[in-house]
Structures are given as structure tokens and as C-alpha cells.
Design a protein around this motif. Structure first.
Motif, PDB file in Angstrom:
ATOM      1  N   LEU A 117      10.407 -16.055  19.578  1.00 11.44           N
ATOM      2  CA  LEU A 117       9.485 -15.361  20.465  1.00 11.44           C
ATOM      3  C   LEU A 117       8.028 -15.596  20.086  1.00 11.44           C
ATOM      4  CD1 LEU A 117       9.100 -13.298  22.785  1.00 11.44           C
ATOM      5  CD2 LEU A 117       9.221 -11.497  21.043  1.00 11.44           C
ATOM      6  N   LEU A 118       7.717 -15.514  18.799  1.00 12.23           N
ATOM      7  CA  LEU A 118       6.325 -15.567  18.347  1.00 12.23           C
ATOM      8  C   LEU A 118       5.971 -16.885  17.660  1.00 12.23           C
ATOM      9  CD1 LEU A 118       5.946 -11.942  16.929  1.00 12.23           C
ATOM     10  CD2 LEU A 118       5.425 -12.786  19.215  1.00 12.23           C
ATOM     11  N   GLU A 119       6.942 -17.813  17.615  1.00 12.43           N
ATOM     12  CA  GLU A 119       6.719 -19.109  16.981  1.00 12.43           C
ATOM     13  C   GLU A 119       6.288 -18.941  15.526  1.00 12.43           C
ATOM     14  OE1 GLU A 119       3.947 -21.202  19.411  1.00 12.43           O
ATOM     15  OE2 GLU A 119       5.317 -21.411  21.099  1.00 12.43           O
ATOM     16  N   LEU A 120       6.930 -18.003  14.844  1.00 10.98           N
ATOM     17  CA  LEU A 120       6.728 -17.798  13.408  1.00 10.98           C
ATOM     18  C   LEU A 120       8.007 -18.268  12.730  1.00 10.98           C
ATOM     19  CD1 LEU A 120       5.157 -14.225  13.559  1.00 10.98           C
ATOM     20  CD2 LEU A 120       3.964 -16.409  13.389  1.00 10.98           C
ATOM     21  N   GLU A 121       7.991 -19.515  12.247  1.00 16.06           N
ATOM     22  CA  GLU A 121       9.249 -20.193  11.938  1.00 16.06           C
ATOM     23  C   GLU A 121       9.952 -19.686  10.682  1.00 16.06           C
ATOM     24  OE1 GLU A 121       7.673 -24.151   9.715  1.00 16.06           O
ATOM     25  OE2 GLU A 121       7.142 -23.930  11.824  1.00 16.06           O
ATOM     26  N   THR A 122       9.248 -19.033   9.778  1.00 17.78           N
ATOM     27  CA  THR A 122       9.836 -18.590   8.516  1.00 17.78           C
ATOM     28  C   THR A 122       9.893 -17.063   8.457  1.00 17.78           C
ATOM     29  OG1 THR A 122       9.070 -20.542   7.319  1.00 17.78           O
ATOM     30  CG2 THR A 122       9.567 -18.603   5.998  1.00 17.78           C
ATOM     31  N   GLY A 123      10.963 -16.551   7.870  1.00 12.16           N
ATOM     32  CA  GLY A 123      11.071 -15.097   7.728  1.00 12.16           C
ATOM     33  C   GLY A 123      12.111 -14.701   6.704  1.00 12.16           C
ATOM     34  N   TRP A 124      12.000 -13.481   6.222  1.00 11.11           N
ATOM     35  CA  TRP A 124      13.016 -12.914   5.326  1.00 11.11           C
ATOM     36  C   TRP A 124      12.979 -11.403   5.461  1.00 11.11           C
ATOM     37  CZ3 TRP A 124       8.798 -15.777   3.563  1.00 11.11           C
ATOM     38  CH2 TRP A 124       7.789 -15.078   2.886  1.00 11.11           C
ATOM     39  N   ILE A 125      14.072 -10.775   5.065  1.00 10.54           N
ATOM     40  CA  ILE A 125      14.195  -9.318   5.199  1.00 10.54           C
ATOM     41  C   ILE A 125      14.612  -8.727   3.858  1.00 10.54           C
ATOM     42  CG2 ILE A 125      15.460  -7.428   6.302  1.00 10.54           C
ATOM     43  CD1 ILE A 125      15.753  -9.171   8.770  1.00 10.54           C
ATOM     44  N   TRP A 126      13.848  -7.739   3.424  1.00 11.10           N
ATOM     45  CA  TRP A 126      14.200  -6.947   2.241  1.00 11.10           C
ATOM     46  C   TRP A 126      14.830  -5.637   2.711  1.00 11.10           C
ATOM     47  CZ3 TRP A 126      13.542  -9.447  -2.196  1.00 11.10           C
ATOM     48  CH2 TRP A 126      12.536 -10.414  -2.292  1.00 11.10           C
ATOM     49  N   LEU A 127      15.895  -5.229   2.067  1.00  6.97           N
ATOM     50  CA  LEU A 127      16.461  -3.910   2.307  1.00  6.97           C
ATOM     51  C   LEU A 127      16.486  -3.144   0.990  1.00  6.97           C
ATOM     52  CD1 LEU A 127      19.458  -4.564   4.739  1.00  6.97           C
ATOM     53  CD2 LEU A 127      17.127  -3.841   5.285  1.00  6.97           C
ATOM     54  N   LEU A 128      16.451  -1.819   1.086  1.00  6.68           N
ATOM     55  CA  LEU A 128      16.534  -0.971  -0.099  1.00  6.68           C
ATOM     56  C   LEU A 128      17.973  -0.538  -0.291  1.00  6.68           C
ATOM     57  CD1 LEU A 128      13.373   1.302   0.324  1.00  6.68           C
ATOM     58  CD2 LEU A 128      13.566  -0.949  -0.750  1.00  6.68           C
ATOM     59  N   ASP A 129      18.495  -0.795  -1.481  1.00  9.18           N
ATOM     60  CA  ASP A 129      19.854  -0.368  -1.806  1.00  9.18           C
ATOM     61  C   ASP A 129      19.946   1.152  -1.713  1.00  9.18           C
ATOM     62  OD1 ASP A 129      22.566  -0.687  -2.951  1.00  9.18           O
ATOM     63  OD2 ASP A 129      21.667   0.289  -4.697  1.00  9.18           O
ATOM     64  N   LEU A 136      17.061  -9.015  -1.417  1.00  7.09           N
ATOM     65  CA  LEU A 136      16.879  -9.965  -0.332  1.00  7.09           C
ATOM     66  C   LEU A 136      18.146  -9.989   0.510  1.00  7.09           C
ATOM     67  CD1 LEU A 136      14.921 -12.120   0.819  1.00  7.09           C
ATOM     68  CD2 LEU A 136      16.138 -13.799  -0.583  1.00  7.09           C
ATOM     69  N   ALA A 137      18.041  -9.592   1.787  1.00  3.78           N
ATOM     70  CA  ALA A 137      19.221  -9.441   2.637  1.00  3.78           C
ATOM     71  C   ALA A 137      19.410 -10.584   3.611  1.00  3.78           C
ATOM     72  CB  ALA A 137      19.141  -8.119   3.408  1.00  3.78           C
ATOM     73  N   ALA A 138      18.336 -11.280   4.019  1.00  9.05           N
ATOM     74  CA  ALA A 138      18.447 -12.386   4.971  1.00  9.05           C
ATOM     75  C   ALA A 138      17.206 -13.262   4.875  1.00  9.05           C
ATOM     76  CB  ALA A 138      18.605 -11.866   6.400  1.00  9.05           C
ATOM     77  N   THR A 139      17.379 -14.548   5.158  1.00 10.53           N
ATOM     78  CA  THR A 139      16.254 -15.485   5.129  1.00 10.53           C
ATOM     79  C   THR A 139      16.357 -16.449   6.307  1.00 10.53           C
ATOM     80  OG1 THR A 139      17.402 -17.143   3.770  1.00 10.53           O
ATOM     81  CG2 THR A 139      16.181 -15.415   2.606  1.00 10.53           C
ATOM     82  N   ARG A 140      15.203 -17.061   6.643  1.00  9.06           N
ATOM     83  CA  ARG A 140      15.163 -18.110   7.662  1.00  9.06           C
ATOM     84  C   ARG A 140      14.096 -19.120   7.263  1.00  9.06           C
ATOM     85  NH1 ARG A 140      16.209 -19.277  13.075  1.00  9.06           N
ATOM     86  NH2 ARG A 140      14.569 -20.491  14.104  1.00  9.06           N
ATOM     87  N   ASN A 141      14.513 -20.355   7.046  1.00  5.92           N
ATOM     88  CA  ASN A 141      13.593 -21.471   6.760  1.00  5.92           C
ATOM     89  C   ASN A 141      12.631 -21.173   5.610  1.00  5.92           C
ATOM     90  OD1 ASN A 141      14.713 -22.938   8.883  1.00  5.92           O
ATOM     91  ND2 ASN A 141      13.237 -22.132  10.364  1.00  5.92           N
ATOM     92  N   LEU A 142      13.157 -20.721   4.481  1.00  8.88           N
ATOM     93  CA  LEU A 142      12.291 -20.515   3.317  1.00  8.88           C
ATOM     94  C   LEU A 142      11.681 -21.837   2.875  1.00  8.88           C
ATOM     95  CD1 LEU A 142      14.212 -18.058   0.951  1.00  8.88           C
ATOM     96  CD2 LEU A 142      12.287 -17.547   2.450  1.00  8.88           C
ATOM     97  N   PRO A 143      10.417 -21.851   2.439  1.00  7.16           N
ATOM     98  CA  PRO A 143       9.822 -23.083   1.901  1.00  7.16           C
ATOM     99  C   PRO A 143      10.531 -23.466   0.602  1.00  7.16           C
ATOM    100  CG  PRO A 143       8.360 -21.219   1.498  1.00  7.16           C
ATOM    101  CD  PRO A 143       9.452 -20.720   2.400  1.00  7.16           C
ATOM    102  N   PRO A 144      10.488 -24.751   0.226  1.00 10.95           N
ATOM    103  CA  PRO A 144      11.237 -25.215  -0.956  1.00 10.95           C
ATOM    104  C   PRO A 144      10.925 -24.439  -2.228  1.00 10.95           C
ATOM    105  CG  PRO A 144      10.404 -27.077   0.306  1.00 10.95           C
ATOM    106  CD  PRO A 144       9.810 -25.847   0.924  1.00 10.95           C
ATOM    107  N   GLY A 145       9.663 -24.049  -2.398  1.00  9.60           N
ATOM    108  CA  GLY A 145       9.288 -23.340  -3.624  1.00  9.60           C
ATOM    109  C   GLY A 145      10.003 -22.010  -3.789  1.00  9.60           C
TER     110      GLY A 145
END
Length: 392
Positions: A49-61, A69-78
Motif C-alpha cells: 500500500l505505502l511502498e515501504l518494502e521492509t518491515g518487522w513486528i515486535w510483540l511483548l511476551d 521478533l515475531a515477523a519480518t519482511r525483506n530485512l537488509p543483509p546486516g
């Protein structure tokens, strides 16, 4: 005017597209009870939708309140190549700000410099900033969704409101998924207690009766000592039966109060490693990355038992001075290793009757994982178990 009309048309088309994405997100989140599916779908929709190609989601146990770290999308190599940089326990400006309550409310979806990328020279894919979308269920903090793109642009007020709405939908899906998992866990506990009662009412009762019969036979033989071989055989049978009864009672206890009961895997491993160090006299330490991340119950039990067996082998055979247990959890995979500095052995020449390694392999395979053993004479041993956390 033609230009004004074109601009109005483009605005209407963009708005219709946003509403269609929002509707699709709402339908999917309402359908799915699997948390990983809900998180990954939301990241993909927002990225499109927003053309923001990278993302991740933190959840609290939930039990500990620690982020994972609960989910990721296109993390950079580093970040993708070094799970420690995405460990919830390491310093993170946006998470710390969120947990203090500074990201409260729709007014912000804040844009922040990413502290995890700040000291990377390469491997960032051009990323330096991200938007942080707080996730709440009423006053309850659930986590943070981060979105980034190399060519960062300011988000409009409409885009910020849309992100906040998607965050609300995702928060509802997270809570529903956790309620579903809790109900499934309660069902497992009921089934475990049913099995415990069944074992107690069948095997244990039968063995108790057998012990009584054998004790009676032994008492009768005392009156007629003319059959020493029978006495010896009965004595052995009595000893074996008592051992079996003790094993049955231990199994019942394991079923009623499993070592993982009420604790995530990392905490259960901490207790196991500390107790093993005290009992074996071998120095031991536990290292975790994203240890607060919850795992499927079957995976937790399998990895715990593999660690238990591996440490038992170290104590019995390795003659080691030190052992190290490592647990690394990413959204894709759970990795457990047990390493010692002992005498080592040839993994291709395991003596017959040593079923521990076979048992560890079977436990890993039972949850779709693999087990590898690296060892050589005089070079210690490393046992590695890896379990995928995504289907397909």
C-alpha cells in the motif's frame, strides 16, 4: 479545469485502493487464528500500500513482558545475517520509547532513526529510518510494527490514520490468536491429566498387585528353602517390578507437571542448565537470542528433551570441563545447540545400545526438524537441532 479534474480522479482512485487494501486486511485478519499468518499478511499489505518494502513486528511476551521478533519482511543483509541484532533484549530506541508510553495514541505512528542500523557500515540496504506503529488492546501494550524504505518519504495524515487503523485490526487479531492458543493449551492440559489418570489406574495398579504377589511368594519360599534358584528368580523379578513401578510413577509425575509448565522454553532451559551444572560439577552456561519468543508447545518440548539428553551424554561420556547451551529463535526457525570441550568421539561409529542420539534425532524429526552432531577425538562435541517454524 482538466488538471484539477485529473487530480481529483487520482485522489479518488488512491482512496478506493486504500479502502480495498483495508477491507482485504480486515477479512484476512478476521479469518486467521494463526498469529504468524496474520503478522506476515499485514506486513505484506502495508508494504504494498505505502511502498515501504521492509518491515518487522515486535510483540511483548505475555508472561514476562519482554519483546521478541515475531515477523519480518525483506530485512537488509546486516540484520538478516545476524539474529543478535534483532534480539528483543538488545537496546532499541523505538521499543524503549514505546514501553515508556511515549508512542501512545493515533498521533503517532512516529518516524524514528533506527538504533539497530546506526552502527552498521554496510548491509543496511540504504535504510536508516522507520515508522513505528504502536499496537494496543485497550490500555494493554502488545508490541510495535516497524516499516522502512531506502527512499524515505514523509507520510501524509491520511496514510498515518490508515496505518493506525491497520494497527488496531492487527491488535484484535493478535488478541484473538492468543485466546485461541490458550484454549488449545487448556485442552492439552486436560488430555495430559486424563492420560495420567489412565496410567495410574492401569499400569501402576497392575504393577502394585504384582509386587504384592511376588512378596507373598517370597514369604512362602522362606518356609521352604529347598528351591534357591526359584528364590533368586523371584528376587530378580521383584527388583525389576519395583523398578517398573517407580518408572510408571515417574511418568505420571512428568505428565502432571511437565518441566515446561507455565514457563517459556528459555526459562525452562535456564532451570535445567543450572541444575545440571550443580549435579554434574561441569561449568555450564546458557545463551539465548530472542529467548522470549513463544514457540509451539510440541517444538518447546522436543527441544527441551533434546537438550536434556545432550547434557546427560556430556555428563556420562564427555569428561568435559565446560558446556554451553545456545537457543536462537527467529520468525523462521528455532535453533538449539549443546557444545562441550570434552574428549569427543566419531559420530559415524556409535556403539550399539546407545539410543540417546537416535532418540534426539527422532524428537527433532517429530516436529519437522533435523539434528546434526559435530565431534572428533579430543575436540569436543556439538549437538545442533534446528526446527522450522513456518509451514512449507
Amino acid at each position: 479545469m482538466p488538471e484539477e479534474k485529473q487530480s481529483a480522479t487520482e485522489g479518488l482512485e488512491r482512496r478506493n485502493h486504500e479502502l480495498s487494501v483495508l477491507n482485504a486486511t480486515a477479512r484476512e485478519l478476521n479469518r486467521s487464528v494463526r498469529l504468524d499468518e496474520a503478522l506476515e499478511f499485514t506486513l505484506s499489505q502495508v508494504a504494498e500500500l505505502l511502498e515501504l518494502e521492509t518491515g518487522w513486528i515486535w510483540l511483548l511476551d505475555e508472561p514476562s513482558g519482554e519483546p521478541y521478533l515475531a515477523a519480518t519482511r525483506n530485512l537488509p543483509p546486516g540484520l538478516a545475517s545476524d539474529p543478535r541484532r534483532m534480539d528483543g533484549s538488545s537496546y532499541c530506541y523505538c521499543l524503549d520509547t514505546y514501553r515508556r508510553g511515549d508512542l501512545d495514541g493515533a498521533a503517532n505512528v512516529n518516524v524514528l532513526a533506527c538504533s539497530r542500523l546506526a552502527d552498521l557500515v554496510g548491509g543496511t540496504g540504504g535504510l536508516r529510518y522507520h515508522a513505528s506503529i504502536p499496537l494496543y488492546a485497550g490500555p494493554k501494550k502488545l508490541g510495535v510494527m516497524n516499516l522502512a524504505s531506502p527512499g524515505w518519504r514523509s507520510l501524509s495524515g491520511e496514510e498515518l490514520r490508515l496505518l493506525y487503523t491497520i494497527g488496531d485490526l492487527l491488535a484484535i487479531a493478535i488478541e484473538r490468536s492468543r485466546l485461541f492458543d490458550r484454549s488449545a493449551h487448556l485442552g492439552m492440559m486436560e488430555e495430559r491429566n486424563r492420560l495420567a489418570r489412565e496410567i495410574h489406574d492401569t499400569i501402576a495398579q497392575t504393577l502394585s498387585a504384582t509386587v504384592l504377589q511376588l512378596e507373598s511368594a517370597e514369604a512362602l519360599l522362606e518356609e521352604d528353602p529347598c528351591s534357591p534358584r526359584a528364590r533368586e528368580a523371584l528376587g530378580r523379578a521383584l527388583s525389576l517390578t519395583r523398578q517398573n513401578l517407580q518408572e510408571a510413577r515417574r511418568s505420571v509425575q512428568d505428565l502432571r507437571a511437565a518441566p515446561l509448565e507455565g514457563r517459556p522454553l528459555a526459562q525452562a532451559l535456564r532451570v535445567l542448565v543450572d541444575r545440571w551444572e550443580e549435579e554434574s560439577g561441569v561449568a555450564a552456561r546458557l545463551k539465548t537470542v530472542n529467548g522470549a519468543s513463544p514457540l509451539p508447545p510440541r517444538v518447546e518440548v522436543a527441544l527441551y528433551r533434546i537438550c536434556q539428553e545432550a547434557l546427560s551424554n556430556v555428563a556420562r561420556h564427555a569428561r568435559a570441563d565446560r558446556a554451553t547451551v545456545r537457543l536462537t529463535v527467529t520468525p523462521e526457525r528455532a535453533l538449539l545447540s549443546v557444545e562441550d570441550d570434552g574428549v569427543g568421539f566419531d559420530p559415524c561409529r556409535i556403539p550399539e545400545g546407545h539410543y540417546g542420539i537416535t532418540g534426539m534425532r527422532e524428537r527433532a524429526a517429530s516436529v519437522g526438524g533435523t539434528l546434526e552432531i559435530e565431534s572428533a577425538s579430543g575436540r569436543g562435541t556439538t549437538v545442533r537441532a534446528g526446527v522450522p517454524l513456518k509451514e512449507g
